[in-house]
Design a protein around this motif. Sequence first.
Motif, mmCIF file in Angstrom:
data_model
loop_
_atom_site.group_PDB
_atom_site.id
_atom_site.type_symbol
_atom_site.label_atom_id
_atom_site.label_comp_id
_atom_site.label_asym_id
_atom_site.label_seq_id
_atom_site.Cartn_x
_atom_site.Cartn_y
_atom_site.Cartn_z
ATOM 1 N N ALA A 181 0.856 -1.184 0.000
ATOM 2 C CA ALA A 181 0.000 0.000 0.000
ATOM 3 C C ALA A 181 0.892 1.234 0.000
ATOM 4 O O ALA A 181 1.660 1.438 0.941
ATOM 5 C CB ALA A 181 -0.917 0.013 1.217
ATOM 6 N N ALA A 182 0.817 2.020 -1.076
ATOM 7 C CA ALA A 182 1.633 3.228 -1.192
ATOM 8 C C ALA A 182 0.766 4.451 -0.928
ATOM 9 O O ALA A 182 -0.339 4.562 -1.462
ATOM 10 C CB ALA A 182 2.250 3.310 -2.583
ATOM 11 N N HIS A 183 1.267 5.330 -0.090
ATOM 12 C CA HIS A 183 0.570 6.570 0.234
ATOM 13 C C HIS A 183 1.549 7.744 0.153
ATOM 14 O O HIS A 183 1.856 8.377 1.170
ATOM 15 C CB HIS A 183 -0.073 6.487 1.622
ATOM 16 C CG HIS A 183 -1.151 5.464 1.696
ATOM 17 N ND1 HIS A 183 -2.422 5.708 1.251
ATOM 18 C CD2 HIS A 183 -1.130 4.173 2.115
ATOM 19 C CE1 HIS A 183 -3.158 4.612 1.418
ATOM 20 N NE2 HIS A 183 -2.391 3.674 1.926
ATOM 21 N N GLY A 187 3.166 10.416 2.798
ATOM 22 C CA GLY A 187 4.559 10.223 3.171
ATOM 23 C C GLY A 187 4.904 8.879 3.763
ATOM 24 O O GLY A 187 5.870 8.774 4.511
ATOM 25 N N TRP A 188 4.149 7.805 3.444
ATOM 26 C CA TRP A 188 4.477 6.488 3.989
ATOM 27 C C TRP A 188 4.039 5.379 3.055
ATOM 28 O O TRP A 188 3.200 5.569 2.178
ATOM 29 C CB TRP A 188 3.860 6.290 5.364
ATOM 30 C CG TRP A 188 2.355 6.356 5.399
ATOM 31 C CD1 TRP A 188 1.590 7.475 5.487
ATOM 32 C CD2 TRP A 188 1.443 5.255 5.331
ATOM 33 N NE1 TRP A 188 0.260 7.143 5.490
ATOM 34 C CE2 TRP A 188 0.147 5.784 5.397
ATOM 35 C CE3 TRP A 188 1.596 3.871 5.232
ATOM 36 C CZ2 TRP A 188 -0.995 4.985 5.360
ATOM 37 C CZ3 TRP A 188 0.463 3.074 5.198
ATOM 38 C CH2 TRP A 188 -0.810 3.634 5.262
ATOM 39 N N ASN A 189 4.648 4.205 3.236
ATOM 40 C CA ASN A 189 4.314 2.991 2.497
ATOM 41 C C ASN A 189 4.204 1.824 3.474
ATOM 42 O O ASN A 189 4.959 1.743 4.442
ATOM 43 C CB ASN A 189 5.398 2.645 1.464
ATOM 44 C CG ASN A 189 5.498 3.674 0.376
ATOM 45 O OD1 ASN A 189 4.502 4.084 -0.204
ATOM 46 N ND2 ASN A 189 6.713 4.114 0.105
ATOM 47 N N ILE A 219 5.839 -0.193 8.357
ATOM 48 C CA ILE A 219 5.485 1.077 7.740
ATOM 49 C C ILE A 219 6.777 1.869 7.591
ATOM 50 O O ILE A 219 7.492 2.090 8.564
ATOM 51 C CB ILE A 219 4.477 1.858 8.597
ATOM 52 C CG1 ILE A 219 3.177 1.059 8.721
ATOM 53 C CG2 ILE A 219 4.217 3.233 7.990
ATOM 54 C CD1 ILE A 219 2.181 1.640 9.687
ATOM 55 N N VAL A 220 7.085 2.280 6.356
ATOM 56 C CA VAL A 220 8.297 3.037 6.059
ATOM 57 C C VAL A 220 7.880 4.456 5.688
ATOM 58 O O VAL A 220 7.053 4.645 4.805
ATOM 59 C CB VAL A 220 9.094 2.385 4.909
ATOM 60 C CG1 VAL A 220 10.353 3.180 4.604
ATOM 61 C CG2 VAL A 220 9.450 0.954 5.242
ATOM 62 N N GLY A 252 12.365 6.990 8.479
ATOM 63 C CA GLY A 252 11.994 6.360 9.741
ATOM 64 C C GLY A 252 11.075 5.170 9.470
ATOM 65 O O GLY A 252 10.501 5.048 8.396
ATOM 66 N N GLU A 253 10.948 4.283 10.456
ATOM 67 C CA GLU A 253 10.147 3.082 10.277
ATOM 68 C C GLU A 253 9.395 2.736 11.550
ATOM 69 O O GLU A 253 9.855 3.017 12.650
ATOM 70 C CB GLU A 253 11.040 1.894 9.908
ATOM 71 C CG GLU A 253 11.823 2.105 8.651
ATOM 72 C CD GLU A 253 12.856 1.021 8.446
ATOM 73 O OE1 GLU A 253 12.586 -0.138 8.780
ATOM 74 O OE2 GLU A 253 13.946 1.350 7.965
#
Length: 69
Positions: A25-27, A31-33, A40-41, A46-47
Amino acid sequence: MCSHQLPSASADARPVHLTHAHIVAAHPEQGWNLLCDGTIVFDDSGELLPDGRVVDPHRVTAGQLAVAA
């Protein structure tokens, strides 16, 4: 979550999931995937790991950047 098993690593080491897991899931607008292993990256590097641990951003300093010639 994915069915493959990733080797475990310490929180201080470069996470192995970043080379093995894929984005499910790309968002980019937020600002996160989400990776297939539940990690969650964030765009700032950061993760948030599936077990709740946080990996601080590991930004590259200007001295580490390659200079285009």
